[in-house]
Design a protein around this motif. Sequence first.
Motif, PDB file in Angstrom:
ATOM      1  N   LEU A 226       5.219  -0.975  -8.912  1.00 15.56           N
ATOM      2  CA  LEU A 226       3.906  -1.463  -8.494  1.00 15.56           C
ATOM      3  C   LEU A 226       2.971  -1.434  -9.688  1.00 15.56           C
ATOM      4  N   ASP A 227       2.413  -2.593 -10.003  1.00 18.22           N
ATOM      5  CA  ASP A 227       1.587  -2.715 -11.191  1.00 18.22           C
ATOM      6  C   ASP A 227       0.106  -2.663 -10.836  1.00 18.22           C
ATOM      7  N   ALA A 228      -0.267  -3.345  -9.751  1.00 16.96           N
ATOM      8  CA  ALA A 228      -1.682  -3.388  -9.381  1.00 16.96           C
ATOM      9  C   ALA A 228      -1.810  -3.762  -7.910  1.00 16.96           C
ATOM     10  N   THR A 229      -2.921  -3.352  -7.322  1.00 14.35           N
ATOM     11  CA  THR A 229      -3.234  -3.796  -5.971  1.00 14.35           C
ATOM     12  C   THR A 229      -4.673  -4.282  -5.970  1.00 14.35           C
ATOM     13  N   GLN A 230      -4.974  -5.195  -5.060  1.00 13.60           N
ATOM     14  CA  GLN A 230      -6.365  -5.607  -4.883  1.00 13.60           C
ATOM     15  C   GLN A 230      -6.537  -6.083  -3.460  1.00 13.60           C
ATOM     16  N   PRO A 231      -7.749  -5.942  -2.915  1.00 15.22           N
ATOM     17  CA  PRO A 231      -7.952  -6.353  -1.524  1.00 15.22           C
ATOM     18  C   PRO A 231      -7.822  -7.857  -1.371  1.00 15.22           C
ATOM     19  N   ALA A 232      -7.450  -8.284  -0.184  1.00 21.72           N
ATOM     20  CA  ALA A 232      -7.249  -9.705   0.066  1.00 21.72           C
ATOM     21  C   ALA A 232      -8.518 -10.503  -0.198  1.00 21.72           C
ATOM     22  N   GLU A 233      -9.678  -9.877   0.059  1.00 23.64           N
ATOM     23  CA  GLU A 233     -10.947 -10.612  -0.110  1.00 23.64           C
ATOM     24  C   GLU A 233     -11.185 -10.974  -1.575  1.00 23.64           C
ATOM     25  N   ALA A 234     -10.573 -10.233  -2.475  1.00 20.87           N
ATOM     26  CA  ALA A 234     -10.790 -10.485  -3.905  1.00 20.87           C
ATOM     27  C   ALA A 234     -10.060 -11.732  -4.378  1.00 20.87           C
TER      28      ALA A 234
END
Lengths: 242, 52
Positions: A226-234
């Motif tokens: 896992l490299d990165a996560t971000q919220p769907a809204e972004a």
Amino acid sequence: MSVRVVVRTFSELCITVGALIVLFVAYVLFWTGVKADSAMDHQIDSLQSQWSKGAVAVQQPQQPQPAPTATDTGDDKAAVDPPAPYKDGKPFAVMYIPRLGFTWNKPVLQGTGVDILKKGLGHYAGTAQLGQKGNFAVAGHRRTYGDPFKDFPELRPGDAVVLTDGTTWFTYRIDTKPYKTVPGDVAVIDPVPRKSGYKEPGRYLTLTTCEPEWGHSHRLIVWAHLDATQPAEAGKPEALRR
Amino acid sequence: MYGWIWRHLPGNTWIRALISLLLVLVVVYVLFQYVFPWAEPLLPFNDVTVNN
């Protein structure tokens, strides 16, 4: 019964068998793809309508952040609040792999049964959930049923594997070239997969498919972290932007 | 076999040809809908998982 009748009947049988084989090949090569594409579209549609209704249980506000490293101590929110288990045979995420095509996207369903893999990629029951600690392992057809992993050998270290569950984008990065192994090698989907080069617990992803392309004597495996996560809204993560 | 079927179809040549075509379509439908889905898992393309 005259010789003529025997020869004629035999010829007709041969023609019939030949026609059957041609039809069967057409079914396997072409028709399963047609069926699978419509089934996968259907799964993605049902996921998206589910997400647009806000049926996703927990909306965790998150800022774009680098993934916790393998040495993470496990005091983050996800560990405290484990997500609900996936429903068997139901889609829960969509996977994007830019290397397999900019428009390549497939639903991920819970379970790896034959009928489940006709409708999308299958998440191994008993492996970690999306973005969680452990190994999120997914299987898919190499050939037939829409050929989702046809170009699996093209995957290279650094390639992105992006998934969304409707609330969060998860970007995994592939760390290994496709690794060939035997079908009984279940250690490849261990929480810390053997032969992957990972030494410590972390948030990993494993993809499996068959090898050779039309056979079943071996399996091809790639591992990612896992490299990165971000919220769907972004919006879409960097890896999916052109 | 096919000659026997042809002789036992009613009507003139055109009607027999039409019935034959319909019979072929029915056979293909049954094959694609029932027979091939049963036979396909016997082929190796479904083995994409690691398991014991």
